[in-house]
Design a protein around this motif. Structure first.
Motif, PDB file in Angstrom:
ATOM      1  N   MET A  37       0.801  -1.217   0.000  1.00 41.75           N
ATOM      2  CA  MET A  37       0.000   0.000   0.000  1.00 41.75           C
ATOM      3  C   MET A  37       0.838   1.273   0.000  1.00 41.75           C
ATOM      4  O   MET A  37       0.450   2.279  -0.597  1.00 41.75           O
ATOM      5  N   LEU A  38       1.995   1.241   0.701  1.00 38.00           N
ATOM      6  CA  LEU A  38       2.725   2.472   0.983  1.00 38.00           C
ATOM      7  C   LEU A  38       4.161   2.469   0.479  1.00 38.00           C
ATOM      8  O   LEU A  38       4.925   3.382   0.780  1.00 38.00           O
ATOM      9  N   GLY A  39       4.546   1.457  -0.289  1.00 35.56           N
ATOM     10  CA  GLY A  39       5.894   1.417  -0.822  1.00 35.56           C
ATOM     11  C   GLY A  39       6.922   1.402   0.289  1.00 35.56           C
ATOM     12  O   GLY A  39       6.831   0.604   1.221  1.00 35.56           O
ATOM     13  N   ASP A  40       7.893   2.298   0.215  1.00 41.49           N
ATOM     14  CA  ASP A  40       8.962   2.307   1.213  1.00 41.49           C
ATOM     15  C   ASP A  40       8.637   3.171   2.421  1.00 41.49           C
ATOM     16  O   ASP A  40       9.447   3.320   3.328  1.00 41.49           O
ATOM     17  N   LEU A  42       6.670   3.124   5.489  1.00 40.47           N
ATOM     18  CA  LEU A  42       5.931   2.137   6.266  1.00 40.47           C
ATOM     19  C   LEU A  42       5.231   2.766   7.463  1.00 40.47           C
ATOM     20  O   LEU A  42       5.376   2.327   8.603  1.00 40.47           O
ATOM     21  N   HIS A  43       4.454   3.811   7.201  1.00 40.96           N
ATOM     22  CA  HIS A  43       3.697   4.492   8.241  1.00 40.96           C
ATOM     23  C   HIS A  43       2.423   5.059   7.633  1.00 40.96           C
ATOM     24  O   HIS A  43       2.348   5.305   6.431  1.00 40.96           O
ATOM     25  N   PRO A  44       1.394   5.284   8.447  1.00 41.43           N
ATOM     26  CA  PRO A  44       0.115   5.745   7.904  1.00 41.43           C
ATOM     27  C   PRO A  44       0.185   7.180   7.391  1.00 41.43           C
ATOM     28  O   PRO A  44       0.933   8.001   7.933  1.00 41.43           O
ATOM     29  N   PRO A  45      -0.602   7.489   6.383  1.00 41.21           N
ATOM     30  CA  PRO A  45      -0.639   8.870   5.856  1.00 41.21           C
ATOM     31  C   PRO A  45      -1.542   9.752   6.709  1.00 41.21           C
ATOM     32  O   PRO A  45      -2.695  10.027   6.352  1.00 41.21           O
ATOM     33  N   MET A  46      -1.035  10.215   7.844  1.00 50.25           N
ATOM     34  CA  MET A  46      -1.853  10.981   8.787  1.00 50.25           C
ATOM     35  C   MET A  46      -1.975  12.431   8.332  1.00 50.25           C
ATOM     36  O   MET A  46      -1.472  13.371   8.959  1.00 50.25           O
ATOM     37  N   PRO A  57      -3.853   4.753  -4.427  1.00 48.99           N
ATOM     38  CA  PRO A  57      -2.531   5.089  -4.959  1.00 48.99           C
ATOM     39  C   PRO A  57      -1.932   6.360  -4.374  1.00 48.99           C
ATOM     40  O   PRO A  57      -0.725   6.568  -4.479  1.00 48.99           O
ATOM     41  N   ARG A  58      -2.737   7.193  -3.731  1.00 46.58           N
ATOM     42  CA  ARG A  58      -2.225   8.429  -3.147  1.00 46.58           C
ATOM     43  C   ARG A  58      -1.826   8.274  -1.685  1.00 46.58           C
ATOM     44  O   ARG A  58      -1.302   9.221  -1.088  1.00 46.58           O
ATOM     45  N   TRP A  59      -2.051   7.100  -1.094  1.00 44.38           N
ATOM     46  CA  TRP A  59      -1.666   6.934   0.312  1.00 44.38           C
ATOM     47  C   TRP A  59      -0.171   7.135   0.498  1.00 44.38           C
ATOM     48  O   TRP A  59       0.265   7.711   1.493  1.00 44.38           O
ATOM     49  N   VAL A  60       0.630   6.662  -0.442  1.00 43.97           N
ATOM     50  CA  VAL A  60       2.083   6.837  -0.316  1.00 43.97           C
ATOM     51  C   VAL A  60       2.441   8.314  -0.387  1.00 43.97           C
ATOM     52  O   VAL A  60       3.376   8.771   0.292  1.00 43.97           O
ATOM     53  N   GLU A  65       4.392  12.993   2.760  1.00 47.08           N
ATOM     54  CA  GLU A  65       4.175  14.315   3.344  1.00 47.08           C
ATOM     55  C   GLU A  65       4.362  14.283   4.857  1.00 47.08           C
ATOM     56  O   GLU A  65       4.885  15.237   5.450  1.00 47.08           O
ATOM     57  N   CYS A  66       3.977  13.195   5.508  1.00 47.91           N
ATOM     58  CA  CYS A  66       4.201  13.065   6.953  1.00 47.91           C
ATOM     59  C   CYS A  66       5.694  13.061   7.268  1.00 47.91           C
ATOM     60  O   CYS A  66       6.135  13.669   8.257  1.00 47.91           O
ATOM     61  N   THR A  67       6.474  12.356   6.456  1.00 49.49           N
ATOM     62  CA  THR A  67       7.928  12.349   6.623  1.00 49.49           C
ATOM     63  C   THR A  67       8.489  13.754   6.458  1.00 49.49           C
ATOM     64  O   THR A  67       9.291  14.232   7.272  1.00 49.49           O
TER      65      THR A  67
END
Length: 293
Positions: A37-40, A42-46, A57-60, A65-67
């Motif tokens: 779901m999130l490629g590399d 490995l955290h939720p798109p909060m 496809p936009r979850w990554v 953006e969280c990073t």
């Protein structure tokens, strides 16, 4: 069992969890369903964005953006040397180095994830990877200007010890950049047990326990923690399940004729449980920065 044995045991436990995160057809070994779901990342798109949560496809994109958001909060720049504690397959290591110009080192207990991370490349001469446990970091005192832990702290059994280790490897005035979910005082033993069941994590801190442990380890907060719980109880609550069921659950089910549907259903149950905890005030999602005293 003494402290060293506990550290080694926790490392073995986490390594086993990620090294077994296989699923035929997933591009990134060691990431399992989350990598699908999130490629590399490995955290939720909060992120409070209907467009992101309504399109698998936009979850990554939201996770990246969280990073980026935490890197800005920590003031990371070209002069920094960042240690990503529990780096997964190096998504943040590569992103912060490429976008903010810093040097970055990823620390991980999983051999499989480290192999995947190394194979993905990154900015030449600015990133490296290190095998080791967060509770016993194999680095000298003062080696880094920023320690970074992103949606992995809940895996660590001895969290105060890990914070002391991050403090040790930071230079004077160095920063700790933190992103994770934490319980509130309203959570009970049943909540803890279900979280352990879903996420294979030994113990969960409350927000108050985290802040106390940071202070005791020698850190002072830089500003107030930034709370993204509203994402979990709002847009995520509305859109996670329909988007997941449309864009990901069928793909997961198709990857394994025997166990694929069960894995898809179990993951949905796990995330929906965290959403319920956000909604009833028993779980928070925080980003914060603290400086070494």
């Amino acid at each position: 069992m003494d402290d060293i044995d506990q550290s080694q045991a926790s490392g073995a436990r986490a390594a086993e969890y990620y090294d077994s995160a296989w699923l035929d057809g997933v591009e990134l070994p060691g990431t399992g369903i989350v990598g699908l779901m999130l490629g590399d990342q490995l955290h939720p798109p909060m992120v409070d964005d209907d467009g992101v949560w309504g399109s698998g496809p936009r979850w990554v994109e939201g996770a990246r953006e969280c990073t980026r958001r935490l890197a800005r909060l920590a003031g990371i720049g070209p002069d920094d040397v960042v240690l990503d504690v529990g780096c997964g397959v190096g998504g943040a290591v590569r992103q912060v180095s490429a976008e903010f110009g810093c040097r970055a080192v990823g620390l991980n207990v999983s051999d499989l994830q480290l192999r995947t991370a190394a194979g993905l490349g990154g900015p030449a001469g600015r990133i490296a990877y290190l095998r080791g446990d967060a509770q016993r970091i194999p680095a000298r005192e003062g080696a880094f200007t920023c320690a970074w832990t992103f949606n992995m702290f809940y895996h660590i059994p001895d969290k105060p010890r890990a914070l002391r280790e991050m403090h040790r490897v930071l230079a004077p005035g160095g920063r700790l950049a933190f992103d994770d979910w934490v319980l509130t005082r309203a959570a009970d033993a049943a909540d803890q047990a279900e979280l352990r069941h879903h996420w294979s994590s030994p113990d969960w801190m409350t927000d108050a326990q985290l802040l106390a442990a940071l202070h005791d380890a020698g850190f002072d907060l830089r500003g107030e923690p930034v709370d993204y719980t509203h994402v979990g109880e709002g847009v995520m609550r509305r859109l996670f399940t329909p988007t997941y069921d449309r864009d990901f659950a069928p793909r997961i089910a198709a990857l394994d004729a025997r166990w694929g549907k069960r894995m898809a259903d179990d993951f949905r149950d796990a995330v929906e449980h965290t959403i319920d905890l956000y909604a009833c005030g028993r779980l928070r999602y925080l980003q914060l920065v603290a400086a070494k005293r």
